[in-house]
Design a protein around this motif. Structure first.
Motif, PDB file in Angstrom:
ATOM      1  N   GLY A  78      25.481 -37.017 -10.703  1.00  0.00           N
ATOM      2  CA  GLY A  78      26.494 -37.191 -11.814  1.00  0.00           C
ATOM      3  C   GLY A  78      26.668 -36.114 -12.832  1.00  0.00           C
ATOM      4  N   PRO A  79      25.950 -35.251 -13.328  1.00  0.00           N
ATOM      5  CA  PRO A  79      26.268 -34.197 -14.048  1.00  0.00           C
ATOM      6  C   PRO A  79      27.175 -33.155 -13.396  1.00  0.00           C
ATOM      7  CG  PRO A  79      24.076 -34.940 -14.753  1.00  0.00           C
ATOM      8  CD  PRO A  79      24.579 -35.741 -13.339  1.00  0.00           C
ATOM      9  N   TYR A  80      26.841 -32.983 -11.956  1.00  0.00           N
ATOM     10  CA  TYR A  80      27.773 -31.996 -11.334  1.00  0.00           C
ATOM     11  C   TYR A  80      29.139 -32.442 -11.267  1.00  0.00           C
ATOM     12  CZ  TYR A  80      29.118 -28.573  -7.956  1.00  0.00           C
ATOM     13  OH  TYR A  80      29.966 -27.319  -7.459  1.00  0.00           O
ATOM     14  N   CYS A  81      29.263 -33.854 -11.261  1.00  0.00           N
ATOM     15  CA  CYS A  81      30.664 -34.410 -11.171  1.00  0.00           C
ATOM     16  C   CYS A  81      31.413 -33.860 -12.560  1.00  0.00           C
ATOM     17  CB  CYS A  81      30.597 -35.912 -10.980  1.00  0.00           C
ATOM     18  SG  CYS A  81      32.389 -36.738 -11.450  1.00  0.00           S
ATOM     19  N   THR A  82      30.569 -34.335 -13.678  1.00  0.00           N
ATOM     20  CA  THR A  82      31.356 -34.154 -14.911  1.00  0.00           C
ATOM     21  C   THR A  82      31.515 -32.616 -15.317  1.00  0.00           C
ATOM     22  OG1 THR A  82      29.243 -34.529 -16.002  1.00  0.00           O
ATOM     23  CG2 THR A  82      31.024 -36.117 -15.908  1.00  0.00           C
ATOM     24  N   LYS A  83      30.618 -31.743 -14.724  1.00  0.00           N
ATOM     25  CA  LYS A  83      30.785 -30.312 -14.696  1.00  0.00           C
ATOM     26  C   LYS A  83      31.815 -29.712 -14.068  1.00  0.00           C
ATOM     27  CE  LYS A  83      28.748 -25.839 -12.925  1.00  0.00           C
ATOM     28  NZ  LYS A  83      28.923 -25.013 -14.299  1.00  0.00           N
ATOM     29  N   LEU A 130      22.384 -25.114 -15.835  1.00  0.00           N
ATOM     30  CA  LEU A 130      23.461 -24.974 -14.978  1.00  0.00           C
ATOM     31  C   LEU A 130      24.444 -26.276 -14.914  1.00  0.00           C
ATOM     32  CD1 LEU A 130      24.243 -23.511 -12.112  1.00  0.00           C
ATOM     33  CD2 LEU A 130      22.946 -25.095 -11.026  1.00  0.00           C
ATOM     34  N   LEU A 131      24.363 -27.297 -14.962  1.00  0.00           N
ATOM     35  CA  LEU A 131      24.829 -28.417 -14.833  1.00  0.00           C
ATOM     36  C   LEU A 131      25.556 -28.991 -15.969  1.00  0.00           C
ATOM     37  CD1 LEU A 131      22.635 -30.558 -12.838  1.00  0.00           C
ATOM     38  CD2 LEU A 131      24.843 -29.657 -11.681  1.00  0.00           C
ATOM     39  N   ASN A 132      25.292 -28.289 -17.380  1.00  0.00           N
ATOM     40  CA  ASN A 132      25.848 -29.019 -18.467  1.00  0.00           C
ATOM     41  C   ASN A 132      26.703 -27.970 -19.447  1.00  0.00           C
ATOM     42  OD1 ASN A 132      24.795 -31.892 -18.455  1.00  0.00           O
ATOM     43  ND2 ASN A 132      22.990 -30.979 -17.733  1.00  0.00           N
ATOM     44  N   ALA A 180      33.822 -36.214  -8.406  1.00  0.00           N
ATOM     45  CA  ALA A 180      35.078 -35.274  -9.086  1.00  0.00           C
ATOM     46  C   ALA A 180      36.441 -35.520  -8.533  1.00  0.00           C
ATOM     47  CB  ALA A 180      34.637 -33.869  -9.457  1.00  0.00           C
ATOM     48  N   MET A 181      36.400 -35.349  -7.192  1.00  0.00           N
ATOM     49  CA  MET A 181      37.635 -35.569  -6.598  1.00  0.00           C
ATOM     50  C   MET A 181      38.104 -36.865  -6.517  1.00  0.00           C
ATOM     51  SD  MET A 181      38.167 -35.262  -2.245  1.00  0.00           S
ATOM     52  CE  MET A 181      36.959 -36.570  -1.930  1.00  0.00           C
ATOM     53  N   ALA A 182      37.302 -37.902  -6.301  1.00  0.00           N
ATOM     54  CA  ALA A 182      37.684 -39.387  -6.346  1.00  0.00           C
ATOM     55  C   ALA A 182      38.295 -39.611  -7.482  1.00  0.00           C
ATOM     56  CB  ALA A 182      36.630 -40.198  -5.787  1.00  0.00           C
ATOM     57  N   THR A 183      37.523 -39.305  -8.721  1.00  0.00           N
ATOM     58  CA  THR A 183      37.996 -39.576 -10.156  1.00  0.00           C
ATOM     59  C   THR A 183      39.295 -39.059 -10.149  1.00  0.00           C
ATOM     60  OG1 THR A 183      35.521 -39.474 -10.679  1.00  0.00           O
ATOM     61  CG2 THR A 183      37.173 -39.292 -12.467  1.00  0.00           C
ATOM     62  N   MET A 184      39.666 -37.858  -9.783  1.00  0.00           N
ATOM     63  CA  MET A 184      40.680 -37.139 -10.079  1.00  0.00           C
ATOM     64  C   MET A 184      42.228 -38.147  -9.243  1.00  0.00           C
ATOM     65  SD  MET A 184      41.198 -34.937 -12.320  1.00  0.00           S
ATOM     66  CE  MET A 184      42.666 -34.371 -11.984  1.00  0.00           C
ATOM     67  N   PHE A 185      41.510 -38.357  -7.899  1.00  0.00           N
ATOM     68  CA  PHE A 185      42.618 -39.395  -7.299  1.00  0.00           C
ATOM     69  C   PHE A 185      42.897 -40.467  -8.283  1.00  0.00           C
ATOM     70  CE2 PHE A 185      40.754 -37.562  -3.239  1.00  0.00           C
ATOM     71  CZ  PHE A 185      41.711 -36.757  -3.025  1.00  0.00           C
ATOM     72  N   ALA A 186      41.851 -41.297  -8.920  1.00  0.00           N
ATOM     73  CA  ALA A 186      42.234 -42.163  -9.656  1.00  0.00           C
ATOM     74  C   ALA A 186      43.017 -42.258 -10.768  1.00  0.00           C
ATOM     75  CB  ALA A 186      40.986 -42.988  -9.925  1.00  0.00           C
TER      76      ALA A 186
END
Lengths: 418, 431
Positions: A25-30, A72-74, A187-193
């Motif tokens: 999850g944090p990598y997605c939001t990063k 690293l992630l935040n 992150a990719m799928a969220t950007m599609f939405a």
């Protein structure tokens, strides 16, 4: 540290309420934050994000402000320490959701419902909300509540069955790639939405990321192996990597190891490089059938290839192979990648970030580069609750109310920065 | 009624090869973009539509593995390879020879009417074809171009050729993967960075499209697979950065768990068990019906379990060997133990969870018939996965692209066809 603005960053118009924890999850939001999104990260008021516990720590001394994984992630996020279960906490969360374009969460399925924050509840009030849920096996299905680890994800979802040696049990890939890749996909799928909402006039939607399925549908040979099984009924199996032809796979040189593919269409180049044009079309060695002959392989390796490698360093071998367009790479350790590496140094990839508690360290840089420099570190990773006061202030809470919320343990707001 | 696909109306030119690039355009195609693969019947890119255009039927029968239906390359092998067909749905294919003037002209006109151009060829390929960003931008200032290679577009290693696993060696992944007691010649191959790059390219494209809509400006995206993947190895790099630690392979072990991969009943069946706490060890001892282990002085805490990891592995492995991995998986999960079967292909296609979630989807394609394929690896509630087009045949959409998109007259199109490169078959001389 100096704060940079998100002025020219492509995602600077996106505000995200981040309820994630751990790695995926944090990598997605990063990824979203590094390209400009504004992230408000909610952490447990005392223990914080789980990744604060997993290190690595400077000097190997555990400290929740110094975990390398967390740091690293935040970067680029603001941290609010908040108890989600309290009624005041819920009220704060609802105010934050009203100001957010997206909610991204990684609780076990069912937790958001218990908090009355699930998509079907929230979408009634916020039809344009995008919610991304990242979980072990997805929000539905018989395994929805099963637990997992990096090793389980790779074993079940990934191509682990074919990873390793035939006479041994399977072996995983190094590190936590599977969880990072799920975050990448989220992150990719969220950007599609988001793109559908913004430019197709769609409503919001719920993005369901199953870490398990992100591997099952992964183009790291898994997809090809699954389709091949459909085509010819043959299961993948473990084999020495590169066993199909020669030279192919990992070999030892004078000072280390290289990985090469010199078989198939690259065979003529190998014969040229070795000064053995006589082997190019010799049916005992040449593809396709010569390359499948174990005796030819043995002879090639012992009398030609290994002697050639043994007088050259790994970098010399790679340089020579690359001159002939033969796919190769030397096996480098993390130091050889991070310290004075000609390529990474040339591109200025690793950069130093100062953190007031953890110290000053080198970190990985952009996922991709643009001439407008979209990727930026605007702020170091937050200390736990570093931005609680700031964010509550923006929501209109008075200093007195904030003080009372802290007294009650609803929030944590003692910044360790000073 | 489902929502519009997010990328409806976006056109993507695709000169991608092997896996990373095609994986990215698969996502864009799934999301509604019109992805046009621009292919050449005179060049067979390595490891894309199979390993050879005209593979030896005899070698295919003898090879350790085969990517073809029933190991038969068939009449048109390039439409039958699992290597390609796994990512080739929801795409179009046209053929053009970009080395010829007419091919260049067609491509230039396509750039003018497209939004995105993605390529992941060896450095220098686009320059030789006159398809640098500088040129492409002069034909369409708003174009978004992605170039993705192993090491990026600049720097002393930028010209390096390799497949995923060669680059993964260069930037450190191989050095931390494998069996800790064996040397690096036994490192398993990995192409995980291809998958990571494919997803990141698609992310970059949507990000750049959003930026273009706001600012009116296109972009050039230089995505190095290595730079993208180093994040996935982040803990190792942070440990070096903080402590100077040079990590080595730890096999299946992790400081967070007592864990391993253990053999089960049957041929090459395995299960993974990860014990995250001492309580979970106690639970496992009771399920294994080995209460004596609870009194064993060697095993008193997670710390001591880590000290005696080899012995623990031995105990667990001897026990799991008597069980079917799927049955054991459910038994242990229902007792709160983190575990999972090592799912080979047969397990995957029979898996009830994937069935219930509709992960595999049947697709019928002319040259291979009907099979199940992995569907979409994420779910959007309003945009469920749709196969609008099966894995694309070489040159399948030449008529549409040349006649409808490029408005060639019948005569002009026939004249192009006579030159030989608007076709559905590789030239006979192509290996």
């Amino acid at each position: 540290m100096q704060t940079k603005t998100s002025d020219n960053q492509p995602l600077n118009d996106i505000t995200i309420l981040d309820l994630t924890n751990g790695i995926a999850g944090p990598y997605c939001t990063k990824m979203l934050a590094d390209y400009g999104a504004k992230i408000i990260k909610i952490e447990h008021p005392l223990s914080g994000d789980f990744s604060r516990k997993i290190g690595p720590f400077p000097g190997n001394i555990s400290n929740q402000e110094k975990s390398g994984t967390f740091l690293l992630l935040n970067n680029n996020k603001r941290s609010v320490g908040l108890n989600l279960k309290s009624s005041e906490g819920k009220s704060i969360i609802h105010k934050l959701i009203a100001k957010s374009d997206m909610v991204i969460e990684s609780f076990s399925p069912g937790v958001m419902e218990r908090l009355e924050l699930d998509y079907s509840t929230l979408s009634k009030s916020y039809p344009k909300l995008i919610m991304t849920s990242i979980s072990n096996f997805g929000q539905t299905g018989p395994y929805a509540n099963y637990k997992a680890s990096e090793l389980v994800f790779f074993g079940m979802g990934g191509r682990m069955h074919s990873s390793g040696l035939p006479e041994r049990n399977s072996v995983k890939l190094g590190g936590n790639h599977v969880q990072y890749q799920a975050g990448n996909m989220a992150a990719m799928a969220t950007m599609f939405a988001f793109y559908g909402l913004t430019y197709q006039k769609n409503q919001g939607q719920h993005v369901d990321i199953s870490i398990f399925e992100s591997q099952m549908g992964s183009m790291n040979a898994r997809i090809s192996q699954l389709v091949a099984y459909q085509y010819n009924g043959e299961k993948s199996s473990r084999a020495v990597y590169g066993a199909g032809g020669f030279p192919s796979g990992f070999y030892e040189c004078k000072d280390g190891f290289i990985n090469i593919q010199g078989t198939g269409s690259f065979w003529p180049r190998v014969t040229e490089m070795l000064g053995r044009p006589d082997l190019k079309d010799n049916p005992l060695f040449a593809p396709p059938l010569g390359q499948l002959n174990p005796e030819s392989k043995e002879e090639f390796l012992s009398s030609i290839w290994n002697p050639w490698l043994s007088t050259r360093t790994k970098n010399e071998v790679v340089e020579e192979c690359q001159k002939f367009g033969i796919p190769t790479g030397s096996v480098n350790n993390v130091k050889e990648v991070m310290n004075n590496n000609p390529q990474f140094a040339y591109r200025g990839y690793f950069g130093t970030i100062d953190h007031p508690v953890a110290g000053s360290f080198k970190y990985p840089g952009p996922h991709f580069v643009t001439e407008q420099n979209w990727w930026k570190i605007r702020n170091h990773a937050p200390t736990l609750g570093q931005h609680t006061n700031e964010v509550l202030n923006e929501l209109g809470y008075s200093p007195l109310t904030i003080f009372e919320l802290a007294q009650k343990g609803v929030i944590s707001n003692i910044s360790k920065e000073n | 009624m489902f929502a519009n696909l997010p990328l409806n109306g976006i056109r993507v030119l695709d000169i991608t090869v092997v896996w990373a690039g095609p994986y990215s355009t698969m996502f864009l195609g799934d999301m509604g973009a019109e992805v046009i693969r621009v292919e050449s019947v005179n060049i067979f890119p390595s490891a894309t539509r199979g390993r050879f255009a005209h593979p030896s039927k005899e070698a295919e029968k003898k090879a350790p593995t085969s990517l073809y239906p029933d190991r038969d390359p068939g009449e048109r092998p390039w439409n039958r390879s699992a290597l390609f067909n796994g990512h080739a749905r929801n795409k179009l294919s046209m053929t053009a020879d970009l080395k010829t003037e007419k091919g260049k002209e067609a491509f230039r006109r396509l750039v003018e009417i497209s939004d995105v151009f993605i390529e992941n060829n060896a450095l220098g390929s686009m320059e030789r074809l006159g398809l640098t960003y500088e040129n492409v931008r002069s034909w369409n200032p708003k174009i978004i171009m992605v170039s993705s290679t192993g090491m990026g577009q600049t720097g002393p290693w930028s010209h390096f050729r390799g497949f995923g696993s060669h680059f993964e060696a260069l930037y450190g992944h191989a050095s931390v993967t494998g069996y800790p007691d064996l040397d690096a010649t036994n490192t398993p191959g990995s192409v995980a960075a291809d998958a990571a790059a494919g997803v990141a390219i698609a992310f970059a494209v949507v990000t750049a499209l959003h930026n273009r809509n706001k600012t009116g400006q296109g972009a050039f995206i230089d995505l190095s697979q290595g730079e993208n993947f180093v994040h996935h190895l982040g803990e190792y790099f942070m440990d070096f950065s903080m402590n100077g630690t040079i990590s080595e392979p730890t096999g299946n072990r992790s400081p967070l768990y007592i864990q391993g991969c253990y053999s089960c009943m049957g041929t090459d069946e395995q299960i993974i068990i990860s014990l995250g706490s001492f309580d979970e060890w106690k639970t496992l001892c009771s399920i294994m019906n080995k209460p004596e282990l609870l009194n064993d002085t060697r095993f008193k805490s997670m710390e001591t379990l880590h000290e005696h990891h080899d012995e623990i592995d031995d105990i667990i492995g001897k026990w799991t060997f008597n069980f079917d991995p799927i049955e054991l998986f459910h038994t242990l999960q229902n007792s709160g133990i983190v575990c999972g079967p090592v799912m080979h292909e047969e397990h995957a296609f029979n898996d009830p969870h994937l069935k219930e979630r509709g992960f595999f989807v049947p697709i019928t394609q002319e040259d291979v018939g009907t099979h199940l394929y992995p569907g979409q690896a994420f779910k959007l509630s309003e945009n469920p996965f749709q196969v609008r087009k099966p894995p694309v045949l070489l040159g399948e959409d030449n008529d549409y692209v040349y006649q409808e998109l490029l408005n060639l007259s019948y005569d002009e199109y026939q004249a192009l066809k006579e030159l030989g490169y608007v076709a559905m078959e590789y030239a006979p001389h192509v290996r």
